[in-house]
Design an enzyme around this catalytic site. Structure first.
Site, PDB file in Angstrom:
ATOM      1  N   ASP A 250      -6.977  -4.731 -31.328  1.00 29.63           N
ATOM      2  CA  ASP A 250      -6.108  -5.399 -32.290  1.00 29.63           C
ATOM      3  C   ASP A 250      -4.685  -5.176 -31.782  1.00 29.63           C
ATOM      4  O   ASP A 250      -4.398  -4.225 -31.059  1.00 29.63           O
ATOM      5  CB  ASP A 250      -6.316  -4.863 -33.712  1.00 29.63           C
ATOM      6  CG  ASP A 250      -5.875  -5.898 -34.745  1.00 29.63           C
ATOM      7  OD1 ASP A 250      -5.123  -6.819 -34.374  1.00 29.63           O
ATOM      8  OD2 ASP A 250      -6.262  -5.780 -35.923  1.00 29.63           O
TER       9      ASP A 250
HETATM   10  C1  BGC Z   1      -4.521  -8.694 -36.992  1.00 24.66           C
HETATM   11  C2  BGC Z   1      -5.526  -9.526 -36.226  1.00 24.66           C
HETATM   12  C3  BGC Z   1      -4.816 -10.563 -35.454  1.00 24.66           C
HETATM   13  C4  BGC Z   1      -3.816  -9.862 -34.564  1.00 24.66           C
HETATM   14  C5  BGC Z   1      -2.989 -10.798 -33.794  1.00 24.66           C
HETATM   15  C6  BGC Z   1      -3.413  -8.158 -36.135  1.00 24.66           C
HETATM   16  O1  BGC Z   1      -2.413  -7.588 -36.890  1.00 24.66           O
HETATM   17  O2  BGC Z   1      -5.178  -7.618 -37.610  1.00 24.66           O
HETATM   18  O3  BGC Z   1      -6.423 -10.118 -37.111  1.00 24.66           O
HETATM   19  O4  BGC Z   1      -5.704 -11.359 -34.723  1.00 24.66           O
HETATM   20  O5  BGC Z   1      -2.902  -9.131 -35.355  1.00 24.66           O
HETATM   21  O6  BGC Z   1      -1.825 -11.046 -34.477  1.00 24.66           O
END
Ligand code: BGC
Length: 689
Positions: A250
């Site tokens: 993530d």
């Molecule tokens: C989120 C993800 C997302 C990623 C990209 C994270 O903060 O939890 O779901 O795909 O950011 O922005």
């Protein structure tokens, strides 16, 4: 030909060959995201409308010299996040979950896949299958519901659709990621049975459907950060489940330690490089990370990208973005997911001949009901608000809007109207993705977060409904929100209640059609609605440690013998259905259930037939029953159809802590087929395995 796992494995030799000619630096570069957070923030400040998060696909991997294409990331899941005013904004997955329509979800996957390709991307980061332990989880809207089996069916349908368009589908957030405010710090713990039976099976289902990527989560599980988690990533995902693709972290804060993450099975640090890159090269040189680890990650990345690229011949076609077909699909989805929760005195549908003056009340009436403003924010060319949808549905009706802030005026307007629609619930300030400053090193992200305080409506909305609802006999409440909203307090003040979730760019139109009866509501609750919040598990949204119990949602209420206000799988209709001739058998490796469904009312309609399996004879503690199949049927007035549902016997298994394996008990099972999880809506039988 699809880019199946078998197809991808055919690229192993070619990937291994390329690896041989690569330096350590090159291999590590494949594992290191290429965005600059600083640059991104600067861009966003200059032109926030157009240069928002993920306005273009984000690159990672890729080595031109060797012909290894980059991974180009596009977020979701309510459509594609790239561009402004271009992409189709579908209803959020929670509404799509309420449609219980696997085939429709697959078609949505195709549309999303085509739009990812139209933006020049090849990777879709929007298959979210986290299971809300408590409905207050702020990002519930991104997932499909509270039930693991259902999550697995819906998530894997999206995977299939997206990947059939030659786009890599990424399943997230692996795992135990269902608290937003505390997501960077919370350490989730639970017992082995809870892990294996409740929180992991839907991920496994998506891997079995061929998902080629997984995003690890920020939170910790059993004391270890999930982005570094040897047990979850190496042992379970890549080992037991034989996952052939690659893991991405993530973003920005998902990796916190070079050595732990690389050894733990993390393949790519996204979206920019903090702990991989040079630090990983050094860690290999220092003997802290075996080079073999890097080789394995690089091989997974190269193989997947070669396979998907070889597969995809067509050039990017921007004309598919928000094209007629995709927008119709967004509308179809909204029509099939919006759920009728109450219809006392048949207040709905409104009759155009009688409703000549309609009052729309509540601040959400003229707002865009598409969901939060976090990483899943899709910016479509237009959004139809509930108010606009009602105006479109009843051109001969005078529609008045009032925010409802002045109760006296609202009451007077309501008394003078032929019908009233309250549009209340949540918006992006109340729930959604959240980044707090202290957790994320100076970065403050969009509002949202977990629900604050209660799972009910804001006090001002409760007051509005209670004060004004009784002033008009034709009053309906439309609820906007990403998960269950408590109704106990105010439901008797109005005749009808519709759950609209966040219905997307065409959601207002679908609402108008349903309220005026052009479309028969057919969504079903993908969560239970209790009488009291206390019937659900308690969560401390700011916790550094959170225990997840084995029971949550409807399974918890049933186990404790608590009657829900509305059961899981419940949804009303303007027509009526009757179930007859239930039949059940266990044959070979399947449970087979069937029944007849008749539309006994005067309108065409769709019904979702559900199969539950009960574990009353188990030797261990198990839920009263669990959903193990469902099928949507469409019936003309008076029409009857036979519906058959099959469930692999393996899906009845529990995790035997003694043997450490999933096992199917040899015993008599209760089986149920019907139209919700409640006994009164189910025909029962038994099968013996
Ligand atoms: C989120 C993800 C997302 C990623 C990209 C994270 O903060 O939890 O779901 O795909 O950011 O922005």
């Amino acid at each position: 030909m699809k880019c199946t796992k078998e197809h991808r494995l055919e690229f192993t030799d070619r990937a291994a060959e390329l690896l041989k000619g690569m330096t350590l630096e090159e291999k590590v570069s494949l594992m290191s995201g290429k965005m600059s957070l600083r640059q991104e923030m600067a861009d966003r400040e200059v032109d926030p409308e157009n240069k928002h998060y993920n306005y273009i696909p984000y690159p990672a991997g890729g080595i031109e010299r060797l012909g290894i294409p980059p991974m180009l990331f596009c977020d979701g899941p309510r459509g594609v996040v790239c561009g402004t005013g271009k992409a189709t904004c579908f209803p959020v997955p929670m509404l799509r979950g309420a449609s219980f329509d696997v085939e429709l979800e697959e078609r949505i996957g195709h549309a999303i896949g085509r739009e990812v390709r139209a933006f020049g991307g090849n990777f879709f980061g929007g298959v979210c299958v986290n299971l809300p332990y408590n409905p207050g989880w702020g990002r519930s809207q991104e997932t499909y519901g509270e039930e693991s089996f259902h999550l697995g069916q819906m998530g894997s349908a999206l995977v299939r659709g997206v990947q059939e368009e030659d786009v890599i589908a990424c399943v997230k957030h692996f795992a135990f990621n269902q608290m937003e405010n505390a997501r960077f710090k919370v350490d989730v713990t639970c017992n082995k049975r809870t892990e294996r039976e409740v929180y992991l099976p839907h991920f496994k289902e998506c891997i079995e459907a061929g998902a080629a990527s997984v995003m690890s989560s920020y939170n910790l599980y059993q004391g270890v950060r999930c982005g570094h988690h040897h047990y979850l990533l190496n042992e379970v995902l890549k080992g037991e489940w034989d996952f052939d693709g690659f893991v991405v972290s993530d973003f920005y804060w998902g990796v916190k330690d070079t050595v732990e993450a690389a050894n733990g099975g993390q393949d790519i640090e996204m979206a920019h490089t903090l702990y991989f890159g040079d630090k990983l090269v050094q860690a290999v040189r220092d003997g802290l990370v075996p080079e073999e680890k890097v080789d394995k990650s690089a091989l997974r990345i190269i193989r997947t990208l070669l396979a998907f690229t070889a597969q995809h011949k067509a050039a990017a076609d921007p004309s598919v973005l928000a094209c007629g077909e995709h927008v119709s699909l967004a509308l179809e989805s909204a029509r099939k997911g919006i759920t009728l929760l109450q219809n006392e005195g048949q207040v709905l549908p409104f009759d155009r001949e009688r409703v000549k003056k309609l009052l729309v009340l509540g601040t959400l009436g003229d707002k865009e009901p598409i969901g939060d403003h976090g990483s899943s924010w899709v910016r479509p060319p237009y959004v139809i608000s509930p108010l606009q949808g009602l105006e479109m549905a009843a051109p001969g009706t005078e529609v008045t809007f009032h925010p409802g802030d002045d109760l006296e005026t609202a009451r007077k307007l309501a008394a003078a109207a032929d019908a009233v629609v309250f549009v209340v619930g949540y918006d992006h300030n109340d729930e959604g993705e959240f980044v707090s400053e202290d957790e994320a090193e100076g970065f403050t992200g969009a509002m949202g977060g977990d629900r604050k305080g209660s799972l009910g409506l804001h006090p001002k909305d409760v007051e509005l409904i209670k004060a004004v609802g009784p002033a008009n006999g034709n009053a309906a409440v439309v609820l906007i929100g990403g998960n269950m909203i408590m109704m106990t307090e105010w439901k008797d003040a109005v005749g009808a209640v519709l759950m609209a979730y966040y219905p997307g760019m065409e959601g207002g139109r679908a609402l108008g059609e349903i309220l005026f009866g052009d479309v028969n509501p057919s969504g079903k609750l993908p969560f239970v609605l209790p009488h009291e919040e206390g019937d659900l598990p308690a969560v401390d949204w700011d916790a550094t440690g959170q225990w997840y119990d084995y029971y949550h949602g409807y399974a918890k209420l049933e186990k404790e013998g608590k009657e829900p206000l509305l059961p899981y799988g419940f949804g009303g209709s303007y027509t009526t259905f009757e179930i007859s001739d239930p039949a059940f058998k266990a044959e070979k490796d399947q449970v087979l259930a069937s029944c007849k469904v008749r539309n006994t009312g005067g309108r065409a309609g769709e019904e979702v037939v559900q199969l539950y399996v009960g574990f009353g004879n188990s030797a261990v503690d198990r839920p009263v029953k669990l959903l193990r199949g469902f099928r949507r049927v469409s019936l003309a007035p008076g029409e009857e159809r036979e519906v058959a549902i099959a469930c692999p016997i393996g899906k009845l298994a529990y995790f035997n802590e003694r043997t450490g394996a999933m096992e199917v008990e040899r015993m008599e099972y209760q089986v149920y087929i019907g139209t919700s999880a409640h006994d009164r809506d189910l025909a029962a039988g038994t099968i013996t395995i």
